[in-house]
Write a protein that holds these residues in place. Sequence first.
Motif, mmCIF file in Angstrom:
data_model
loop_
_atom_site.group_PDB
_atom_site.id
_atom_site.type_symbol
_atom_site.label_atom_id
_atom_site.label_comp_id
_atom_site.label_asym_id
_atom_site.label_seq_id
_atom_site.Cartn_x
_atom_site.Cartn_y
_atom_site.Cartn_z
ATOM 1 N N ALA A 139 27.853 19.149 51.412
ATOM 2 C CA ALA A 139 28.630 19.339 50.734
ATOM 3 C C ALA A 139 28.372 20.223 49.400
ATOM 4 N N ALA A 140 29.323 20.941 49.009
ATOM 5 C CA ALA A 140 29.035 21.950 48.100
ATOM 6 C C ALA A 140 30.170 21.982 47.187
ATOM 7 N N THR A 141 30.030 22.146 45.760
ATOM 8 C CA THR A 141 30.914 22.317 44.643
ATOM 9 C C THR A 141 30.971 23.745 44.104
ATOM 10 N N THR A 142 32.355 24.473 43.978
ATOM 11 C CA THR A 142 32.543 25.578 43.411
ATOM 12 C C THR A 142 33.427 25.583 42.496
ATOM 13 N N VAL A 143 33.176 26.124 41.432
ATOM 14 C CA VAL A 143 33.885 25.854 40.207
ATOM 15 C C VAL A 143 34.582 27.521 40.330
ATOM 16 N N TYR A 144 36.037 27.582 40.351
ATOM 17 C CA TYR A 144 36.806 28.526 40.202
ATOM 18 C C TYR A 144 37.521 28.670 38.514
ATOM 19 N N GLN A 145 37.270 29.607 37.776
ATOM 20 C CA GLN A 145 37.698 29.756 36.504
ATOM 21 C C GLN A 145 39.245 29.941 36.519
ATOM 22 N N GLY A 146 39.945 29.503 35.445
ATOM 23 C CA GLY A 146 41.299 29.967 35.620
ATOM 24 C C GLY A 146 41.588 31.286 35.313
ATOM 25 N N GLU A 147 40.957 32.044 34.498
ATOM 26 C CA GLU A 147 40.907 33.474 34.434
ATOM 27 C C GLU A 147 40.731 34.015 35.478
ATOM 28 N N GLY A 148 40.177 33.880 36.676
ATOM 29 C CA GLY A 148 39.808 34.240 37.930
ATOM 30 C C GLY A 148 41.132 34.138 38.835
ATOM 31 N N GLY A 149 42.086 33.573 38.596
ATOM 32 C CA GLY A 149 43.132 33.147 39.340
ATOM 33 C C GLY A 149 44.222 34.333 39.125
ATOM 34 N N THR A 150 45.497 34.018 40.112
ATOM 35 C CA THR A 150 46.687 34.886 39.863
ATOM 36 C C THR A 150 47.415 34.093 38.891
ATOM 37 N N VAL A 151 47.801 34.596 37.777
ATOM 38 C CA VAL A 151 48.645 33.922 36.675
ATOM 39 C C VAL A 151 50.080 34.238 36.656
ATOM 40 N N PHE A 152 50.847 33.514 36.764
ATOM 41 C CA PHE A 152 52.319 33.667 36.902
ATOM 42 C C PHE A 152 52.935 33.089 35.847
ATOM 43 N N HIS A 153 53.608 34.116 34.774
ATOM 44 C CA HIS A 153 53.988 33.558 33.662
ATOM 45 C C HIS A 153 53.207 32.360 32.742
ATOM 46 N N GLY A 154 52.133 33.387 32.233
ATOM 47 C CA GLY A 154 50.969 32.601 31.555
ATOM 48 C C GLY A 154 50.224 33.738 31.014
ATOM 49 N N VAL A 155 49.094 33.226 30.044
ATOM 50 C CA VAL A 155 48.243 34.415 29.762
ATOM 51 C C VAL A 155 46.843 33.630 29.479
ATOM 52 N N VAL A 156 45.925 34.643 29.531
ATOM 53 C CA VAL A 156 44.372 34.069 29.594
ATOM 54 C C VAL A 156 44.353 34.256 27.944
ATOM 55 N N GLU A 157 43.686 32.831 27.269
ATOM 56 C CA GLU A 157 43.395 32.964 25.995
ATOM 57 C C GLU A 157 41.862 32.491 25.622
ATOM 58 N N SER A 158 41.482 32.550 24.420
ATOM 59 C CA SER A 158 40.097 31.739 24.214
ATOM 60 C C SER A 158 40.186 31.332 22.655
ATOM 61 N N ASN A 159 41.168 30.882 22.201
ATOM 62 C CA ASN A 159 41.302 30.310 20.795
ATOM 63 C C ASN A 159 41.043 29.055 20.729
ATOM 64 N N HIS A 160 40.750 28.044 21.688
ATOM 65 C CA HIS A 160 40.432 26.756 21.602
ATOM 66 C C HIS A 160 38.982 26.531 22.160
ATOM 67 N N ALA A 161 38.106 25.980 21.388
ATOM 68 C CA ALA A 161 36.783 25.640 21.818
ATOM 69 C C ALA A 161 36.602 24.823 22.985
ATOM 70 N N GLY A 162 35.652 24.920 23.624
ATOM 71 C CA GLY A 162 34.906 23.993 24.482
ATOM 72 C C GLY A 162 35.425 24.584 26.213
#
Length: 354
Positions: free
Chosen positions: A27-50
């Motif tokens: 078993a292996a676990t891989t984390v894929y970041q939201g900003e690394g995906g294809t975003v349709f009708h949305g935006v990458v932000e960093s204004n909320h901590a955590g």
Amino acid sequence: MRRIRVAALAIAALVAPMLVQTGVADAATTVYQGEGGTVFHGVVESNHAGYTGTGFVNYDNEVGSYVQWTVTVGAAGSTSFALRYANGTTVARPMTIAVDGVTAGTPSFGGSGAWETWTTASVSATLTAGTHTVRATATTANGGPNVDSVTVTDNGGGGGGAPTAAELLAKVTSCSQISNGTYRTDQETARSIPVCGKNGAVFWKADMDIDCDGLRTTQCNEQTDCCFYPDTAFHQSNGQPLNAATLPYVVVPSPSSTWDYRNFGIAGGGVVAVIYNNQVTYAVVGDTGPTEIIGEASYATAGSLGINPDPSNGGTESGVTYIVFKNSTISPIEDHGKATTTGQTLARQFINNN
């Protein structure tokens, strides 16, 4: 916190996923970041901590906005997908999670208590080894929650990774009662809820009343909660009461002749898997309550499961399972991320050992 955008399509730059070995064979676990995906009708932000990585995806407020990832599964078998998200409203923002175009689940993505409070919702699918697409699509006009990442765990047919609600519930179908009697779900109801023992944990099945005790917040105070009390049985590392609006925690009955949680390897900060409506969230033991009543959790716990968290009219009358893992204290108690990762590991051990 949300706003409509006119941009039709935003494609985020692909970033390398993070691979984490789970310690379970095959078993292996891989984390894929939201900003690394294809975003349709949305935006990458960093204004909320955590958030992790370099940011999170803020969906446009519309049906059909989505994030899609291309993921790699190392071994055929049951594969889990845990989406880390925040929803600072009290209204659920459901999404369809599709794998290779086939719906794997439709979690509600309930309120998490604040935009800075991150929790997870999981689905699973049986897949072949190789490359697959995972798409998280908003199904209401509010759009989706803020999405930080998706954690993909291939189980290789041998078990591993974050368990699903169904896997956990399959292990608590019968009760070996360890309490000397039973509890009420509310003051006016009859005693009917036993505390049950399992290898490495105790559990009960009850309702969920909303606990707003602790720090005064916009959500939890004397005006919003008739029974508000500005303290909790267990405190943060700075000595302050817990924050019910942002920290998922569970209330256990105060020690009595019926049952004393302290005699079963349970203490403040102990990890709890809370299951409702085919969703799992992880919380800590954060407060104690009446000696005759069971089935209570914090505002943030309810919100993460899509349960109305309002202390005046929220909660649910049934359908909640609480699995408390023995000897599992989290320090500091307010570290919800640590409670989640530890809880997922303990939940997998629980399944393997029962």
